[in-house]
Design a protein around this motif. Structure first.
Motif, mmCIF file in Angstrom:
data_model
loop_
_atom_site.group_PDB
_atom_site.id
_atom_site.type_symbol
_atom_site.label_atom_id
_atom_site.label_comp_id
_atom_site.label_asym_id
_atom_site.label_seq_id
_atom_site.Cartn_x
_atom_site.Cartn_y
_atom_site.Cartn_z
ATOM 1 N N THR A 164 0.851 -1.187 0.000
ATOM 2 C CA THR A 164 0.000 0.000 0.000
ATOM 3 C C THR A 164 0.888 1.239 0.000
ATOM 4 O OG1 THR A 164 -0.131 0.015 2.407
ATOM 5 C CG2 THR A 164 -1.870 -1.157 1.233
ATOM 6 N N TYR A 165 0.303 2.366 -0.372
ATOM 7 C CA TYR A 165 1.063 3.615 -0.364
ATOM 8 C C TYR A 165 0.189 4.752 0.137
ATOM 9 C CZ TYR A 165 -1.249 5.259 -4.650
ATOM 10 O OH TYR A 165 -2.170 5.678 -5.569
ATOM 11 N N GLU A 166 0.849 5.760 0.698
ATOM 12 C CA GLU A 166 0.154 6.962 1.142
ATOM 13 C C GLU A 166 0.307 8.011 0.053
ATOM 14 O OE1 GLU A 166 -0.021 10.049 4.910
ATOM 15 O OE2 GLU A 166 1.723 8.748 4.681
ATOM 16 N N ASP A 167 -0.811 8.563 -0.395
ATOM 17 C CA ASP A 167 -0.749 9.582 -1.442
ATOM 18 C C ASP A 167 -0.655 10.976 -0.813
ATOM 19 O OD1 ASP A 167 -3.304 10.054 -0.530
ATOM 20 O OD2 ASP A 167 -4.305 9.619 -2.430
ATOM 21 N N ASP A 193 -4.277 9.530 2.107
ATOM 22 C CA ASP A 193 -5.079 8.311 1.979
ATOM 23 C C ASP A 193 -4.165 7.130 1.664
ATOM 24 O OD1 ASP A 193 -7.428 9.810 2.303
ATOM 25 O OD2 ASP A 193 -7.518 10.233 0.150
ATOM 26 N N TRP A 194 -4.480 5.965 2.237
ATOM 27 C CA TRP A 194 -3.723 4.741 1.945
ATOM 28 C C TRP A 194 -4.445 3.988 0.844
ATOM 29 C CZ3 TRP A 194 1.023 3.543 3.547
ATOM 30 C CH2 TRP A 194 1.548 4.284 4.602
ATOM 31 N N CYS A 209 3.098 9.362 -4.586
ATOM 32 C CA CYS A 209 3.470 8.463 -3.493
ATOM 33 C C CYS A 209 4.362 9.180 -2.487
ATOM 34 C CB CYS A 209 4.192 7.238 -4.048
ATOM 35 S SG CYS A 209 4.696 6.070 -2.781
ATOM 36 N N ARG A 266 3.977 0.928 2.446
ATOM 37 C CA ARG A 266 3.842 0.009 3.574
ATOM 38 C C ARG A 266 3.472 -1.360 3.025
ATOM 39 N NH1 ARG A 266 -0.930 -0.183 7.998
ATOM 40 N NH2 ARG A 266 -0.165 -2.009 9.128
#
Length: 125
Positions: free
Chosen positions: A88-91, A95-96, A111, A115
């Motif tokens: 997953t990534y946080e933008d 938001d994940w 990005c 995680r």
């Protein structure tokens, strides 16, 4: 005795030094990579990965698998055929999201960090 105002930016920086530092900064921004932190559930450390050296999601997944090989589980989940990890990534908005949901160029521009979590946790089971 009058209180004197403190001089800000002393000693003065000459304009040619200021311009050369700006030019150097622009050069490094163009040639530098996009480094983001990567964490994995169960791993005691964080790593950084350069997104620009990868050409797509498959290369990124292979690099992350190699980076965290000793922490990936090969137990029960491997026998059930479930994928054991989800990336997953946080933008920019905080938001994940799951990696692979947007085009690659949009992903590397938005990005902030990555995680790696258990696949069942990412699916909400």
């Amino acid at each position: 005795m009058a209180c004197r105002a403190r001089a800000v930016g002393w000693p003065p920086v000459r304009s040619y030094r200021m311009n050369s530092s700006r030019a150097r900064k622009m050069e490094t921004e163009d040639n530098s990579g996009i480094y983001v932190k990567v964490s994995m559930d169960g791993a005691p450390y964080l790593r950084k990965v350069d997104l620009r050296i990868h050409n797509g999601y498959k290369e990124l997944r292979n690099a992350l698998d190699a980076m965290f090989r000793c922490f990936s589980s090969g137990g029960e989940e491997a026998h059930t055929g479930e994928s054991d990890n989800a990336i997953t990534y946080e933008d920019r908005d905080g938001d994940w999201m799951l990696v692979g949901d947007v085009p690659w160029e949009l992903f590397i521009s938005s990005c902030k960090r990555l995680r790696i979590m258990k696949g069942s946790e990412a699916r909400g089971q």
